[in-house]
Design a protein around this motif. Structure first.
Motif, PDB file in Angstrom:
ATOM      1  N   LYS A 158     -46.523  85.588 -13.108  1.00  0.00           N
ATOM      2  CA  LYS A 158     -45.254  85.870 -12.739  1.00  0.00           C
ATOM      3  C   LYS A 158     -44.531  87.112 -13.222  1.00  0.00           C
ATOM      4  CE  LYS A 158     -44.304  81.042 -12.368  1.00  0.00           C
ATOM      5  NZ  LYS A 158     -43.379  79.635 -12.982  1.00  0.00           N
TER       6      LYS A 158
ATOM      7  N   GLU B  26     -54.706  82.282  -5.176  1.00  0.00           N
ATOM      8  CA  GLU B  26     -53.226  82.049  -5.612  1.00  0.00           C
ATOM      9  C   GLU B  26     -52.996  81.534  -7.072  1.00  0.00           C
ATOM     10  OE1 GLU B  26     -53.121  81.048  -1.313  1.00  0.00           O
ATOM     11  OE2 GLU B  26     -54.744  81.241  -2.714  1.00  0.00           O
TER      12      GLU B  26
ATOM     13  N   ALA C 188     -52.313  83.465 -10.253  1.00  0.00           N
ATOM     14  CA  ALA C 188     -51.288  84.247 -10.253  1.00  0.00           C
ATOM     15  C   ALA C 188     -50.374  84.384 -11.448  1.00  0.00           C
ATOM     16  CB  ALA C 188     -50.491  84.183  -8.938  1.00  0.00           C
TER      17      ALA C 188
ATOM     18  N   GLY D 216     -43.905  91.006  -2.960  1.00  0.00           N
ATOM     19  CA  GLY D 216     -44.664  90.200  -2.267  1.00  0.00           C
ATOM     20  C   GLY D 216     -46.170  90.842  -1.980  1.00  0.00           C
TER      21      GLY D 216
ATOM     22  N   TYR E 194     -48.458  91.611  -4.092  1.00  0.00           N
ATOM     23  CA  TYR E 194     -49.325  90.990  -4.941  1.00  0.00           C
ATOM     24  C   TYR E 194     -49.937  89.491  -4.566  1.00  0.00           C
ATOM     25  CZ  TYR E 194     -50.758  88.601  -9.309  1.00  0.00           C
ATOM     26  OH  TYR E 194     -51.241  87.868 -10.393  1.00  0.00           O
ATOM     27  N   GLU E 195     -48.612  88.731  -4.247  1.00  0.00           N
ATOM     28  CA  GLU E 195     -48.985  87.511  -3.593  1.00  0.00           C
ATOM     29  C   GLU E 195     -50.003  87.758  -2.271  1.00  0.00           C
ATOM     30  OE1 GLU E 195     -46.729  83.401  -1.972  1.00  0.00           O
ATOM     31  OE2 GLU E 195     -45.666  85.417  -2.000  1.00  0.00           O
ATOM     32  N   LYS E 196     -49.733  88.528  -1.362  1.00  0.00           N
ATOM     33  CA  LYS E 196     -50.547  88.608  -0.389  1.00  0.00           C
ATOM     34  C   LYS E 196     -51.986  89.037  -0.531  1.00  0.00           C
ATOM     35  CE  LYS E 196     -50.575  91.388   3.994  1.00  0.00           C
ATOM     36  NZ  LYS E 196     -50.141  92.523   4.859  1.00  0.00           N
TER      37      LYS E 196
ATOM     38  N   ILE F 110     -45.278  92.441  -7.640  1.00  0.00           N
ATOM     39  CA  ILE F 110     -45.174  91.079  -7.670  1.00  0.00           C
ATOM     40  C   ILE F 110     -43.884  90.454  -7.073  1.00  0.00           C
ATOM     41  CG2 ILE F 110     -44.423  89.105  -9.253  1.00  0.00           C
ATOM     42  CD1 ILE F 110     -46.349  90.423 -11.170  1.00  0.00           C
ATOM     43  N   LYS F 111     -42.785  91.445  -7.232  1.00  0.00           N
ATOM     44  CA  LYS F 111     -41.596  91.238  -6.673  1.00  0.00           C
ATOM     45  C   LYS F 111     -41.352  91.459  -4.867  1.00  0.00           C
ATOM     46  CE  LYS F 111     -38.874  92.386 -10.974  1.00  0.00           C
ATOM     47  NZ  LYS F 111     -38.072  93.325 -11.831  1.00  0.00           N
TER      48      LYS F 111
ATOM     49  N   LEU G 130     -53.718  88.095  -3.306  1.00  0.00           N
ATOM     50  CA  LEU G 130     -54.224  86.775  -3.886  1.00  0.00           C
ATOM     51  C   LEU G 130     -54.649  85.772  -2.913  1.00  0.00           C
ATOM     52  CD1 LEU G 130     -52.512  86.195  -7.140  1.00  0.00           C
ATOM     53  CD2 LEU G 130     -54.211  87.768  -6.598  1.00  0.00           C
ATOM     54  N   LYS G 131     -53.583  85.763  -1.649  1.00  0.00           N
ATOM     55  CA  LYS G 131     -53.783  84.756  -0.552  1.00  0.00           C
ATOM     56  C   LYS G 131     -55.093  85.124   0.307  1.00  0.00           C
ATOM     57  CE  LYS G 131     -49.336  82.662   0.110  1.00  0.00           C
ATOM     58  NZ  LYS G 131     -47.974  82.547   0.884  1.00  0.00           N
TER      59      LYS G 131
END
Length: 305
Positions: A297, A292, A295, A280, A282-284, A277-278, A286-287
């Motif tokens: 936090k 997204e 998600a 990036g 994880y965000e990649k 998560i910290k 989901l995108k």
């Protein structure tokens, strides 16, 4: 597969391009050597020795996990791949029916279960949601995503269905053992008590089988987790087979299930999830899958209700 607490969730998870981040081996992760990965030392010794985490998963639930060109792909495998890089191990996905995954976990066939599984108090405590009685050993969850339950119908043939109340006297298909299945049973009881006619429930081993039943006209609707429903609506028949009706309900976290008492593995997974998560990764993921909006936090343990 979906959740608890009857809260309608506004908005939509737009499923865009479904990229494949898997490597050529499919169903596992290519990672750094265990001795150099940042969180390798947090793992139990047996997993350090094997450098493999065996995952029980129902690999027929697109876009969360499914087969493509012989490989296991989807949201869960891609998150597992990112976790594997932090832990220095390979996540080996093993296919099983959803309602048997926790049994496989307790029999040590798998180290974890990761399969769009809703973190609920009933599953944490091994309680039958229908009777409220403890029937088996519970599990701990490391929560990694949030999703609700949706209803979809044939496109252009909604039969007036917008909410669960509209399903009284009608037929619905669900995947066996999921929260959609539990919700359908509880809503059917409400319909029956209100004198509106119970809901005819057909339960299948996979969500794809439920979709096939709807396409054939055997039921009026299907219920599944929102990402799965949205993916089916977007892709089935080139987007011409189904449509989503109403809002998603009962938003709750998906959790990675870990046997009670295996706190070292649970805590290692929590640390790895916080790390991706910290950084990036994880965000990649989901995108990549267009989800997204689901998600989290931070990595929580047993955050379900």
């Amino acid at each position: 597969m979906a959740a608890a607490g009857a809260i309608a969730v506004a908005g939509a998870l737009l499923l865009t391009g479904c990229g494949d981040q898997r490597n050529k081996h499919g169903g596992g992760s290519e990672t750094a050597s265990g001795s150099t990965a940042p969180l390798f030392a947090k793992l139990p010794k047996d997993i350090q020795d094997s450098k493999v985490i065996k995952v029980g998963s129902d690999i027929a639930y697109p876009p969360v996990e499914f087969k493509k060109d012989g490989k296991t792909v989807g949201i869960d495998p891609d998150i597992a791949d990112a976790l594997g890089k932090e832990l220095g191990v390979k996540f080996e996905f093993n296919n099983g029916t959803f309602d048997a995954l926790l049994t496989g976990l307790r029999s040590k066939r798998y180290n974890i279960a990761m399969s769009a599984m809703t973190d609920s108090k009933d599953r944490q405590n091994g309680v039958d949601p229908k009777t409220g009685k403890k029937v088996t050993e519970g599990v701990d969850f490391v929560d990694y995503f949030t999703a609700g339950v949706s209803i979809y119908t044939k496109k252009g043939d909604t039969k007036g269905i917008k909410t669960w109340d509209d399903l009284c006297g009608k037929k619905i298909a669900v995947q066996r053992g999921t929260v959609s299945h539990d919700l359908a049973k509880s809503e059917s009881d409400k319909c029956d008590k209100a004198g509106k006619g119970s809901i005819g429930i057909e339960a299948f081993d996979t969500d794809v089988e439920a979709q096939t039943r709807l396409k054939a006209g055997g039921v009026d609707a299907v219920s599944s987790d929102f990402p799965v429903a949205a993916y089916a609506v977007k892709t089935a028949g080139g987007g011409n087979d189904f449509e989503t009706v109403g809002d998603q309900v009962q938003a709750a976290p998906y959790g990675i299930a870990v046997p009670k008492g295996d706190s070292q593995l649970r805590d290692a997974l929590q640390a790895a999830l916080d790390a991706i998560i910290k950084n990036g990764a994880y965000e990649k993921v989901l995108k990549t899958w267009g989800v997204e909006a689901g998600a989290v936090k931070e990595a929580k343990v047993n955050g379900g209700s």
